[in-house]
Enzyme design. Structure first.
Site, PDB file in Angstrom:
ATOM      1  N   ASP A 229      31.097  28.995  29.700  1.00  0.00           N
ATOM      2  CA  ASP A 229      31.638  29.528  31.059  1.00  0.00           C
ATOM      3  C   ASP A 229      32.383  28.072  31.517  1.00  0.00           C
ATOM      4  OD1 ASP A 229      30.417  31.908  33.322  1.00  0.00           O
ATOM      5  OD2 ASP A 229      32.217  30.447  33.258  1.00  0.00           O
TER       6      ASP A 229
HETATM    7  C1  GLC Z   1      33.715  31.897  36.384  1.00  0.00           C
HETATM    8  C2  GLC Z   1      33.161  32.953  35.897  1.00  0.00           C
HETATM    9  C3  GLC Z   1      33.744  33.330  34.502  1.00  0.00           C
HETATM   10  C4  GLC Z   1      35.172  33.228  34.733  1.00  0.00           C
HETATM   11  C5  GLC Z   1      35.295  31.644  34.339  1.00  0.00           C
HETATM   12  C6  GLC Z   1      36.952  31.204  34.720  1.00  0.00           C
HETATM   13  O1  GLC Z   1      32.759  30.670  36.804  1.00  0.00           O
HETATM   14  O2  GLC Z   1      31.782  33.004  35.686  1.00  0.00           O
HETATM   15  O3  GLC Z   1      33.204  34.825  34.333  1.00  0.00           O
HETATM   16  O4  GLC Z   1      35.781  33.807  33.239  1.00  0.00           O
HETATM   17  O5  GLC Z   1      34.691  31.147  35.380  1.00  0.00           O
HETATM   18  O6  GLC Z   1      37.482  31.598  35.803  1.00  0.00           O
END
Ligand code: GLC
Length: 755
Positions: A229
């Site tokens: 993430d």
């Molecule tokens: C965010 C979210 C994730 C997302 C990523 C990119 O923090 O937790 O679901 O795909 O970052 O935006």
């Protein structure tokens, strides 16, 4: 040049650099070897692609996308084919916009209604979540675009999501929180998995070898790429060794240097680095091979969002058939959500929507509709002027429809809800309208369950969830009967928050989130406790009626290696066409372990015109009956009787059939000196040795006859003593001297007898 040759051509620095993003949304390129960069973008219910050079936080404006119903709404469709269609549309959009991987679906379990991101997630039930995720992944990937199933794993609260540890026992972890990922991996081979921010049992997901390698790859056979993430990496070298291949977003070379240094110093094997690079290159080139021209047809996709929401909305109440409305009636639409619907959530899934339709504008095309705003969105306070205006138009109408729900400030990525209530101003509005207008319908827009203190007042309640950009048009289609509601709740609506099983433990304290409710999540808890609830899992009404008959099974006795065919007939006994969701739950009649009262193990949606009857079939296998056995570290079926329950919801079982299942897995319990006799007596291989020991014991047999100090229940008490006797205690009752060593030898013989 094949991947292995390419990897051998790359320098150590180049390999390290490939393991992190080039910017917020792209992987890195290596021009000299013809390695392109590819783009990834959010999901999960629309394309959030930044059109300009991404800012370092990835939050500047994104292109115009199409916002589909969020996961919380889509799950209520209970429709694999629909989930696939939505996936196909999203895949086409990604192809048209040169996005190689869509960051979704999001399959975390709804442990508590308070989780701010529940609107993105599917369900409290891991089977439903896994099935829909697998179908949506197939849809996206059928278009040559990858997916990233997220957030792996146990990211069930937004509070301290980047540092807290989800502490979960092994069985609960597999049966509830990992199962949707396992299903998705085994059924649809997602190109990538996104690891979560949080720790699991004390170790960050991004460096959790047990999670990312032992379970995900070695046990489930995942052969794709694990991406972090955004900002979830803690120690880059440990992450790479654990199975985290790609760090997002870019760490501007900092963590690349960590990798180089770790390989040079020998603390990280270059084999692990090469493995990660190979996985990344496989996705990069696979996506490049699949690249093709595609048109982003926003109008067609907007229409699909409307059709989709029509299949998702759940009719919760319809007394005196107040719905569908008659366009000739004098109808009052009340509530700002009628004009400006809440249709999506805040955070990384937020779509720059193409065309938002409100119910009011849609209804005006077909009916004489008055409008009053009813409440302010910006605060919870009661605006007396707005309230009075609303009551006035409700009073003078034939029917009042109140559009209510949760404002964006009540639930979002990054913050959890603090209670399960709706804004006070809305609750008051509903009560005041119902006082003057008995023909009132409430239409809800919320990403997670809400308390409804007014539930007895309106005659109708329609739950839209966050239903995508066409939610207003879909609501009008349903309210006026152009479509027949056929959604079913994918989570339980408890009467109050404190009824929820996680209530005592929710929200990590000092960074520790203890999942002490174990497997008892959602209906698994409420049904086992036979608790009163507001609306049950799987519940939803229709404008027609259905009856069930002829539940048949292909066999009344099976081995756990067999498949079992189950079928049931469903008939539309009403006057309009409709769709029914036939649910199959399984109840183990008697188990050596604690199990939920029932678990969803099948669902099929069937469309029927009035008078039409169809047969709905299910193919059941080992997973239908199994629980996760932590001794075996695998799914295990006990020999015994299982009840197949056909239901309209988890609380309304309409047909039942019991079958016998034989386990073909020899479980070899390990006996110890503390093992009670009944466990050994129940094991065919060790029982004779247990009987030898029991024969040595005298529990006061002469006391069994005539008067004694133990009273009438002597015999049954003696029998219980024998059953419960731990092996080490035999020496206390043996009529001849027997040493602890003798007993330890007997235990060894019991264990050897099983091999
Ligand atoms: C965010 C979210 C994730 C997302 C990523 C990119 O923090 O937790 O679901 O795909 O970052 O935006």
């Amino acid at each position: 040049m094949n991947l292995k040759e390419m990897i051998s051509e790359l320098t150590l620095e180049e390999k390290a650099s490939l393991c992190s993003g080039g910017d917020f949304w792209h992987t890195k390129a290596v021009e000299r070897l013809g390695i392109p960069a590819i783009m990834v973008s959010d999901g999960p219910h629309g394309l959030r692609k930044q059109d300009l050079k991404a800012d370092h936080l990835g939050i500047n404006k994104s292109i115009v996308g199409v916002c589909f119903p969020t996961g919380s709404a889509l799950a209520c469709s209970f429709d694999r084919e629909l989930a696939r269609q939505v996936g196909q549309a999203l895949g086409r959009e990604c192809q048209a916009e040169n996005v190689a991987v869509l960051l979704g679906p999001a399959v975390n379990m709804k442990r508590s209604p308070l989780c701010g991101r529940n609107f993105e997630y599917f369900s409290e039930d891991p089977y439903l979540a896994g099935e829909l995720a697998a179908s949506q992944i197939e849809g996206v990937q059928s278009q040559g675009v990858g997916t990233s199933v997220k957030h792996f794993a146990a990211n069930n609260e937004e509070y301290r999501r980047m540092t807290s540890s989800s502490n979960i026992d092994e069985r609960t972890l597999h049966e509830i929180y990992l199962l949707p990922f396992e299903t998705a991996v085994k059924k649809s081979q997602p190109w990538t998995i996104m690891c979560s921010y949080n720790k699991i049992n004390g170790t960050y997901a991004s460096e959790n070898h047990r999670l990312l390698t032992e379970i995900l790859r070695n046990k489930w056979g995942f052969d794709g790429l694990v991406v972090s993430d955004w900002g979830a990496v803690n120690r880059r070298d440990a992450g790479l060794a654990a199975g985290l291949d790609l760090e997002m977003p870019s760490s501007d070379g900092m963590n690349d240097a960590v990798i180089v240094q770790a390989v040079k110093s020998g603390t990280l094997s270059e084999k692990d680095l090469n493995r990660a690079v190979e996985r990344i290159l496989r996705v990069v080139f696979h996506s490049t091979e699949k690249k093709h021209e595609e048109v982003f047809d926003r109008d067609a996709d907007h229409e699909l969002t409307r059709q989709t929401e029509r299949e998702c909305a759940v009719l919760l109440k319809n007394e005196q058939n107040i719905l569908p409305l008659n366009p000739k009636q004098k109808i009052a639409f009340i509530g700002k959500f009628a004009k400006e619907p809440r249709y999506q959530g805040g955070g990384s899934s937020h779509i720059n929507s193409y065309q938002v339709t409100g119910a009011l504008e849609s209804a005006k095309e077909i009916a004489n509709v008055t409008y009053a705003q009813g409440y302010d969105i910006v605060d919870d306070g009661i605006n007396q002027t707005l309230l009075r205006e609303a009551v006035e138009i409700a009073k003078s109408a034939d029917v009042a429809v109140v559009f209510a729900g949760l404002p964006a400030t009540f639930e979002s990525e990054g913050c959890d809800r603090t209670h399960m209530g709706m804004p006070a101003c809305q609750n008051v509005l509903i009560e005041e309208v119902c006082k003057v207008q008995p023909n009132t319908v409430v239409v809800l827009h919320n990403g997670s369950p809400v308390e409804m203190p007014w539930v007895s007042l309106p005659k109708g309640i329609l739950e839209l969830y966050l239903g995508g950009e066409a939610v207003g048009a879909a609501a009008v289609d349903l309210l006026f009967g152009f479509a027949n509601p056929c959604g079913r709740l994918a989570e339980t609506f408890p009467l109050k928050l404190s009824d929820n099983p996680s209530y005592l433990f929710y929200h990590s304290k000092n960074g520790e989130a203890d999942y002490r409710e174990g497997i008892f999540v959602g209906y698994r808890y409420y049904d086992k406790k036979k608790m009163p609830i507001l609306f049950p899992f799987g519940y939803g009404l229709s404008y027609t009626t259905f009856t069930y008959s002829y539940l048949t099974v292909s066999s009344k006795e099976i081995d756990d290696t067999d498949t079992l065919n189950v079928s049931v007939r469903v008939k539309n006994t009403g006057s309009v066409a409709g769709k029914e969701v036939v649910q199959l739950y399984v109840h183990e009649m008697e188990s050596a372990v604690i199990r939920p009262e029932k678990e969803l193990k099948g669902f099929e949606k069937v469309a029927l015109v009035p008078g039409e009857e169809k047969e709905v079939s299910f193919r059941l296998d080992k997973h239908t009956f199994a629980y996760y056995n932590t001794d075996l570290q695998d799914w295990h079926v006990e020999t015994g009787a299982f009840e197949l329950c056909i239901g309209k919801s988890s609380r309304e079982i309409v047909l039942r059939e019991t079958i016998a299942v034989r386990s073909t897995t020899k479980t070899c319990p390990h006996f110890t000196m503390d093992t009670p006799m009944y466990e050994v007596l129940g094991n065919p291989y060790a029982a004779p040795i247990a009987r030898e020991l029991i024969a040595l014991c005298d529990f006061g047999s002469d006391h069994n006859n005539g008067e004694n100090s133990l009273g009438e229940s002597t015999a049954s008490m003696m029998e219980a003593m024998t059953r419960e006797l731990p092996i080490h205690a035999v020496c206390s009752f043996a009529t001849k001297k027997i040493s602890r060593k003798d007993l330890e030898e007997a235990v060894d013989r019991m264990n050897d007898a099983q091999s």
